[in-house]
Enzyme design. Structure first.
Site, PDB file in Angstrom:
ATOM      1  N   TYR A   1       0.849  -1.195   0.000  1.00  0.00           N
ATOM      2  CA  TYR A   1       0.000   0.000   0.000  1.00  0.00           C
ATOM      3  C   TYR A   1       0.882   1.241   0.000  1.00  0.00           C
ATOM      4  O   TYR A   1       1.952   1.251   0.631  1.00  0.00           O
ATOM      5  CB  TYR A   1      -0.916   0.003   1.228  1.00  0.00           C
ATOM      6  CG  TYR A   1      -2.025  -1.035   1.169  1.00  0.00           C
ATOM      7  CD1 TYR A   1      -3.299  -0.682   0.725  1.00  0.00           C
ATOM      8  CD2 TYR A   1      -1.807  -2.351   1.546  1.00  0.00           C
ATOM      9  CE1 TYR A   1      -4.324  -1.623   0.667  1.00  0.00           C
ATOM     10  CE2 TYR A   1      -2.832  -3.295   1.488  1.00  0.00           C
ATOM     11  CZ  TYR A   1      -4.091  -2.923   1.049  1.00  0.00           C
ATOM     12  OH  TYR A   1      -5.098  -3.855   0.996  1.00  0.00           O
ATOM     13  N   GLU A   2       0.442   2.280  -0.693  1.00  0.00           N
ATOM     14  CA  GLU A   2       1.310   3.447  -0.898  1.00  0.00           C
ATOM     15  C   GLU A   2       1.610   4.212   0.399  1.00  0.00           C
ATOM     16  O   GLU A   2       2.492   5.054   0.424  1.00  0.00           O
ATOM     17  CB  GLU A   2       0.716   4.386  -1.953  1.00  0.00           C
ATOM     18  CG  GLU A   2      -0.560   5.056  -1.518  1.00  0.00           C
ATOM     19  CD  GLU A   2      -1.307   5.716  -2.683  1.00  0.00           C
ATOM     20  OE1 GLU A   2      -0.988   5.428  -3.846  1.00  0.00           O
ATOM     21  OE2 GLU A   2      -2.204   6.511  -2.397  1.00  0.00           O
ATOM     22  N   SER A   3       0.876   3.912   1.465  1.00  0.00           N
ATOM     23  CA  SER A   3       1.177   4.524   2.760  1.00  0.00           C
ATOM     24  C   SER A   3       2.490   4.008   3.328  1.00  0.00           C
ATOM     25  O   SER A   3       2.941   4.487   4.369  1.00  0.00           O
ATOM     26  CB  SER A   3       0.045   4.230   3.734  1.00  0.00           C
ATOM     27  OG  SER A   3      -0.197   2.834   3.788  1.00  0.00           O
TER      28      SER A   3
END
Lengths: 266, 249
Positions: B50-52
């Site tokens: 996930y880009e987080s």
């Protein structure tokens, strides 16, 4: 060296009309209380910078604090649109909002360049998209070694960056953990910085994987328990998803929003 | 066989596209549902990114956003956002980028920026790019999942937020984009794939009970149908049960 001050004093001293202001926090640790203090103090003409302008920027934009937004994704995460942002872009309400639009990779690299003391960053991105035609801060650059055409984006150096963290000690050293987003880079890129924290403790207990920002890179620290709510602070409280859903109804309607705003300003 | 909805068929079909041992860059919403379903059924070794900054997240419930605390708590590693994009995505280490879209065109280009031809005076202002342009450029392949309608499936997107196949074969190569681009589009009606010669999206599979005419009516261009049109297998009892448990958790 960081001064430990109250939130209202910190905002009064560090955030001025016309400033470029970054409030960062990637879903986690969003400095919501500090954003609302900026609204309360009536700042105007701000250039707001944030990768993911979420409900705190919707509030600042609706309150008329912003002249410009520099961003890469503007939505209410998991819920839908930011209606105050849309109203400002589509109908100039309450004031027109200029936008400078990037991708996440572009924004992250702009902060990295800012934190690194470099004028620009290089990435292999944006190719083939319509973004470079709309954003002046996206330019092609040729690699002097391979001849490959890449993308350059200028450093972001906010006048002030505000982030939220779990803890600081009395000297103003800050410790944060969990999803750390781009906060370290945003603080290091800024001319001034404010970190709001859940609590100030006598001594920071070492934690694996925690980001520590030493007091000497921060301008001010303010103790604001719950300062990230309705986002969350790992180890302290969970995300209040119902508040994000409730914001959709409040922000959808100018009148409802105006009532909400009167409550914050009071 | 239990009754199932068109959305359930879409999520199941999307999950089947993900193989065990793959790494997948996951967007929130439909892609996240599909990826988490895959991990719980046939692809336990699927690595969700996930880009987080959550690498190898193993959430016990569906995350409400890409920065959900559950993703960080269950991840193999939590890293900074610049690191995700620069070290993991950009060099092409990720097998599949799984994206949604507001508009998708005949050549797989994605719009999540504005509806309307004037960027400065849009009909609808959408959230914007997020991580998608670089996901579309750099992942080895891109899968797109979205509900099919003539409004969403357009001849030409109003704004190219994320580059698919441009105007056809050779565009990606000419621009030096490292990944293969969109190779699969999964909808609530069927599955589309780019024609190997032209890169135009053509209908290659129908979900059970769906007619070609229904898909044509939900497509804003003159949709071509593969001569080897297949039918997607209906969801199994297990797939449906796991999907419903995921949704309820």
């Amino acid at each position: 060296m960081a001064k430990v001050v109250s939130l209202s004093d910190a905002v009064a001293e560090l955030v001025h009309d016309g400033d470029t202001v970054a409030l960062e926090g990637f879903t986690h640790l969003i400095p919501v209380a500090a954003g609302q203090e900026i609204i309360r103090q009536g700042r105007k003409d701000l250039t707001l910078v944030r990768m993911t302008p979420d409900i705190i920027y919707d509030q600042l934009i609706g309150a008329g604090c912003a002249r410009k937004l520099v961003f890469s994704w503007g939505g209410n995460p998991g819920v839908g649109s930011l209606h105050r942002f849309r109203d400002a872009v589509q109908h100039s309400w309450p004031v027109p909002l200029e936008i400078e639009e990037h991708s996440h990779a572009g924004m992250a690299n702009r902060y990295v360049a800012g934190a690194s003391g470099l004028p620009f960053a290089v990435l292999r991105g944006y190719t083939g998209t319509d973004l470079p035609a709309q954003t002046e801060t996206i330019k092609p650059i040729t690699c002097p070694f391979t001849g490959e055409v890449l993308t350059a984006v200028p450093a972001l150096n906010p006048d002030v960056t505000i982030v939220h963290a779990q803890r600081a000690d009395r000297a103003g050293n800050v410790q944060l953990w969990g999803i750390a987003g781009v906060q370290k880079e945003a603080v290091l890129a800024a001319r001034r910085s404010l970190v709001t924290v859940e609590e100030i403790v006598d001594e920071l207990e070492p934690r694996p994987g925690a980001v520590v920002l030493p007091a000497w890179v921060i301008t001010a620290v303010a103790e604001v328990p719950g300062g990230a709510s309705p986002s969350y602070a790992a180890g302290y409280y969970e995300r209040d998803n119902s508040a994000y859903q409730a914001w959709d109804a409040i922000s959808r309607d100018r009148e409802e929003f105006t009532k909400w705003l009167a409550g914050v300003a009071a | 066989m239990s009754e199932y909805s068109a959305d359930e068929m879409m999520s199941v079909a999307a999950s089947r596209a993900l193989g065990d041992g793959m790494s997948c860059f996951v967007g929130i919403g439909l892609p996240s549902t599909a990826a988490n379903l895959a991990r719980r059924t046939h692809a336990p070794g699927l690595s969700l990114i996930y880009e987080s900054g959550c690498l190898g997240a193993k959430p016990s419930r569906l995350p409400l956003s890409i920065g959900d605390g559950e993703l960080a708590d269950t991840a193999d590693a939590v890293i900074s956002v610049p690191e995700v994009f620069n070290y993991w995505l950009q060099p092409g280490r990720i097998d599949v980028g799984f994206l949604g879209a507001a508009q998708l065109d005949r050549f797989g280009n994605i719009n999540t920026t504005v509806i309307g031809s004037d960027y400065h005076d849009p009909k609808v202002r959408l959230p914007g790019a997020g991580g998608a342009p670089e996901i579309a450029a750099s992942c080895r392949e891109v899968f797109v999942v979205l509900r099919q309608s003539a409004r969403a499936f357009v001849e030409r997107v109003d704004f190219i937020t994320s580059f698919g196949h441009g105007t056809g074969k050779g565009d990606r190569e000419r621009l030096g984009l490292p990944g293969a681009g969109p190779t699969l589009v999964i909808t609530d009606l069927g599955i589309l794939r780019p024609d190997p010669e032209t890169r135009e999206l053509v209908l290659t599979e129908l979900h059970p009970g769906i007619e070609v005419e229904q898909v044509r009516a939900a497509t804003g261009w003159k949709l071509k149908v593969s001569p080897e049109l297949g039918e997607t297998p209906a969801p199994t009892e297990t797939e449906l049960r796991v999907l419903r448990e995921l949704k309820a958790a």
